[in-house]
Design a protein around this motif. Structure first.
Motif, PDB file in Angstrom:
ATOM      1  N   SER A 101      12.886  31.371 -32.577  1.00  0.00           N
ATOM      2  CA  SER A 101      12.543  32.616 -32.044  1.00  0.00           C
ATOM      3  C   SER A 101      11.554  33.104 -32.417  1.00  0.00           C
ATOM      4  CB  SER A 101      13.555  33.842 -31.545  1.00  0.00           C
ATOM      5  OG  SER A 101      14.446  34.389 -33.251  1.00  0.00           O
ATOM      6  N   ALA A 102      11.095  32.659 -33.341  1.00  0.00           N
ATOM      7  CA  ALA A 102       9.696  32.332 -34.727  1.00  0.00           C
ATOM      8  C   ALA A 102       8.785  31.480 -34.644  1.00  0.00           C
ATOM      9  CB  ALA A 102       9.981  32.895 -35.854  1.00  0.00           C
ATOM     10  N   GLY A 103       9.668  30.410 -33.834  1.00  0.00           N
ATOM     11  CA  GLY A 103       8.911  29.158 -34.194  1.00  0.00           C
ATOM     12  C   GLY A 103       8.820  28.235 -35.211  1.00  0.00           C
ATOM     13  N   THR A 104       9.459  28.955 -35.559  1.00  0.00           N
ATOM     14  CA  THR A 104       9.290  28.203 -36.346  1.00  0.00           C
ATOM     15  C   THR A 104      10.533  26.784 -37.067  1.00  0.00           C
ATOM     16  OG1 THR A 104       9.577  29.922 -37.957  1.00  0.00           O
ATOM     17  CG2 THR A 104      10.484  28.158 -39.692  1.00  0.00           C
ATOM     18  N   PRO A 105      10.611  25.422 -37.184  1.00  0.00           N
ATOM     19  CA  PRO A 105      11.289  24.366 -37.290  1.00  0.00           C
ATOM     20  C   PRO A 105      12.694  24.791 -37.820  1.00  0.00           C
ATOM     21  CG  PRO A 105       8.990  23.232 -37.242  1.00  0.00           C
ATOM     22  CD  PRO A 105       8.947  24.849 -37.200  1.00  0.00           C
ATOM     23  N   ARG A 106      13.545  24.742 -37.210  1.00  0.00           N
ATOM     24  CA  ARG A 106      15.030  25.260 -38.238  1.00  0.00           C
ATOM     25  C   ARG A 106      15.959  23.685 -38.637  1.00  0.00           C
ATOM     26  NH1 ARG A 106      14.724  30.329 -39.046  1.00  0.00           N
ATOM     27  NH2 ARG A 106      17.147  29.852 -40.304  1.00  0.00           N
ATOM     28  N   THR A 107      16.021  23.675 -39.659  1.00  0.00           N
ATOM     29  CA  THR A 107      17.557  22.253 -40.066  1.00  0.00           C
ATOM     30  C   THR A 107      19.246  23.184 -39.773  1.00  0.00           C
ATOM     31  OG1 THR A 107      17.527  22.165 -42.067  1.00  0.00           O
ATOM     32  CG2 THR A 107      16.300  20.661 -41.232  1.00  0.00           C
ATOM     33  N   MET A 108      20.413  22.667 -39.528  1.00  0.00           N
ATOM     34  CA  MET A 108      21.521  23.680 -39.959  1.00  0.00           C
ATOM     35  C   MET A 108      21.027  24.052 -41.434  1.00  0.00           C
ATOM     36  SD  MET A 108      24.452  25.059 -39.017  1.00  0.00           S
ATOM     37  CE  MET A 108      24.320  23.244 -36.969  1.00  0.00           C
ATOM     38  N   ALA A 109      20.876  23.361 -42.355  1.00  0.00           N
ATOM     39  CA  ALA A 109      20.733  24.000 -43.702  1.00  0.00           C
ATOM     40  C   ALA A 109      19.919  24.383 -43.903  1.00  0.00           C
ATOM     41  CB  ALA A 109      19.719  22.462 -44.556  1.00  0.00           C
ATOM     42  N   SER A 110      18.580  25.212 -43.362  1.00  0.00           N
ATOM     43  CA  SER A 110      17.931  26.629 -43.320  1.00  0.00           C
ATOM     44  C   SER A 110      18.689  28.292 -42.469  1.00  0.00           C
ATOM     45  CB  SER A 110      16.423  26.645 -42.477  1.00  0.00           C
ATOM     46  OG  SER A 110      16.769  26.436 -41.089  1.00  0.00           O
ATOM     47  N   LEU A 111      20.025  27.071 -41.766  1.00  0.00           N
ATOM     48  CA  LEU A 111      20.442  27.959 -41.436  1.00  0.00           C
ATOM     49  C   LEU A 111      21.778  28.573 -41.657  1.00  0.00           C
ATOM     50  CD1 LEU A 111      20.517  26.835 -36.922  1.00  0.00           C
ATOM     51  CD2 LEU A 111      19.019  28.792 -38.876  1.00  0.00           C
ATOM     52  N   THR A 112      21.871  28.015 -42.744  1.00  0.00           N
ATOM     53  CA  THR A 112      23.293  28.183 -43.701  1.00  0.00           C
ATOM     54  C   THR A 112      22.885  29.295 -44.310  1.00  0.00           C
ATOM     55  OG1 THR A 112      24.209  26.155 -42.818  1.00  0.00           O
ATOM     56  CG2 THR A 112      25.506  27.238 -43.847  1.00  0.00           C
ATOM     57  N   GLY A 113      24.446  30.263 -45.011  1.00  0.00           N
ATOM     58  CA  GLY A 113      24.018  31.305 -45.940  1.00  0.00           C
ATOM     59  C   GLY A 113      25.439  30.496 -47.304  1.00  0.00           C
ATOM     60  N   GLU A 114      25.621  31.028 -47.879  1.00  0.00           N
ATOM     61  CA  GLU A 114      26.483  30.648 -49.208  1.00  0.00           C
ATOM     62  C   GLU A 114      27.634  30.082 -48.741  1.00  0.00           C
ATOM     63  OE1 GLU A 114      28.139  32.376 -53.273  1.00  0.00           O
ATOM     64  OE2 GLU A 114      26.807  33.650 -52.300  1.00  0.00           O
ATOM     65  N   LYS A 115      28.101  31.538 -47.661  1.00  0.00           N
ATOM     66  CA  LYS A 115      29.635  30.736 -47.680  1.00  0.00           C
ATOM     67  C   LYS A 115      29.389  29.874 -46.070  1.00  0.00           C
ATOM     68  CE  LYS A 115      32.327  34.015 -50.349  1.00  0.00           C
ATOM     69  NZ  LYS A 115      34.116  34.869 -50.391  1.00  0.00           N
ATOM     70  N   GLY A 116      28.305  29.629 -45.923  1.00  0.00           N
ATOM     71  CA  GLY A 116      28.138  29.003 -43.722  1.00  0.00           C
ATOM     72  C   GLY A 116      28.100  29.323 -42.799  1.00  0.00           C
ATOM     73  N   VAL A 117      27.691  29.153 -42.079  1.00  0.00           N
ATOM     74  CA  VAL A 117      26.955  30.342 -40.954  1.00  0.00           C
ATOM     75  C   VAL A 117      28.215  30.644 -39.650  1.00  0.00           C
ATOM     76  CG1 VAL A 117      26.416  28.409 -39.865  1.00  0.00           C
ATOM     77  CG2 VAL A 117      24.990  29.902 -39.678  1.00  0.00           C
ATOM     78  N   VAL A 118      27.189  32.277 -38.932  1.00  0.00           N
ATOM     79  CA  VAL A 118      28.704  32.336 -37.753  1.00  0.00           C
ATOM     80  C   VAL A 118      27.204  31.619 -36.596  1.00  0.00           C
ATOM     81  CG1 VAL A 118      28.947  33.719 -36.312  1.00  0.00           C
ATOM     82  CG2 VAL A 118      29.848  33.867 -38.997  1.00  0.00           C
ATOM     83  N   LEU A 119      27.575  30.822 -36.036  1.00  0.00           N
ATOM     84  CA  LEU A 119      26.940  30.052 -34.795  1.00  0.00           C
ATOM     85  C   LEU A 119      27.255  30.297 -33.328  1.00  0.00           C
ATOM     86  CD1 LEU A 119      24.722  27.879 -35.166  1.00  0.00           C
ATOM     87  CD2 LEU A 119      26.038  25.851 -35.072  1.00  0.00           C
ATOM     88  N   VAL A 120      26.525  30.728 -32.868  1.00  0.00           N
ATOM     89  CA  VAL A 120      27.028  31.426 -32.108  1.00  0.00           C
ATOM     90  C   VAL A 120      26.201  30.900 -29.968  1.00  0.00           C
ATOM     91  CG1 VAL A 120      26.980  33.940 -29.853  1.00  0.00           C
ATOM     92  CG2 VAL A 120      26.863  33.845 -32.564  1.00  0.00           C
ATOM     93  N   PHE A 121      26.786  30.152 -29.292  1.00  0.00           N
ATOM     94  CA  PHE A 121      26.080  29.520 -28.502  1.00  0.00           C
ATOM     95  C   PHE A 121      26.341  30.665 -27.329  1.00  0.00           C
ATOM     96  CE2 PHE A 121      26.395  25.584 -30.737  1.00  0.00           C
ATOM     97  CZ  PHE A 121      26.211  24.941 -30.921  1.00  0.00           C
TER      98      PHE A 121
END
Length: 187
Positions: A42-62
């Motif tokens: 939403s900020a126009g930044t290209p994202r990878t899964m790694a860039s979305l993921t925290g220390e323990k993981g990510v909560v991915l909301v479709f």
């Protein structure tokens, strides 16, 4: 509330027989998710899964759409309200829909959303994850939307839990997300 049987086992809940007939929605528990490429957020930044993921993981909301789906809007706002609790547990949150980046940006700005909303306007990620809602034919405004589902992924992108409802009008509450993360930590 319909949750897949494996999630019930993770949380130590009884009633695995009540699991959804659609327990195979999305990637299988214990399996790695498909690559997402580098879609814009939403900020126009290209994202990878790694860039979305925290220390323990990510909560991915479709979610279906922040532009026209009131259930999605309410869910995104509620998750934002619980973002601190999720982040305290070492996870980040990211949303994915077929909305364009401008739609995600407008919603995020208006509602103060503190996590990225990733744009998948051609529903390529939605299709790779196997969550497209098949009820909308080509030409429909909603063609390409996902079935609403929350995936909890570890830092390597392995599915630890799935949360979803049969109805698009009902979504797993943020308290259940936090409870799920706590259940995973206790394993």
């Amino acid at each position: 509330m319909r949750l897949i049987a494996a999630l019930m086992l993770v949380l130590g809940m009884a009633g695995a027989a009540a699991a959804s007939a659609n327990a195979d929605l999305g990637p299988a528990l214990g399996s790695p998710v498909p690559a997402i490429g580098t879609p814009l957020d939403s900020a126009g930044t290209p994202r990878t899964m790694a860039s979305l993921t925290g220390e323990k993981g990510v909560v991915l909301v479709f979610y279906r759409s922040a532009a026209w789906c009131p259930y999605c809007q309410a869910q995104l706002i509620e998750i934002n309200d619980g973002l601190g609790e999720i982040e305290k547990r070492g996870y980040t949150v990211a949303g994915i829909s077929y909305d364009d980046p401008a739609t995600g940006a407008a919603f995020s700005r208006k509602r103060g959303i503190g996590y990225p909303l990733v744009s998948d306007p051609k529903s390529e990620i939605i299709d790779r994850f196997g969550v497209r809602d098949p009820q909308y034919p080509p030409g429909s405004m909603a063609h390409g939307v996902p079935r609403p589902i929350i995936l909890v992924l570890d830092p390597q992108g392995v599915v630890l839990a799935k949360l979803y409802e049969e109805s698009v009008a009902k979504r797993p509450p943020v308290g259940l997300i936090v409870e799920t993360l706590d259940g995973l930590a206790a394993r």
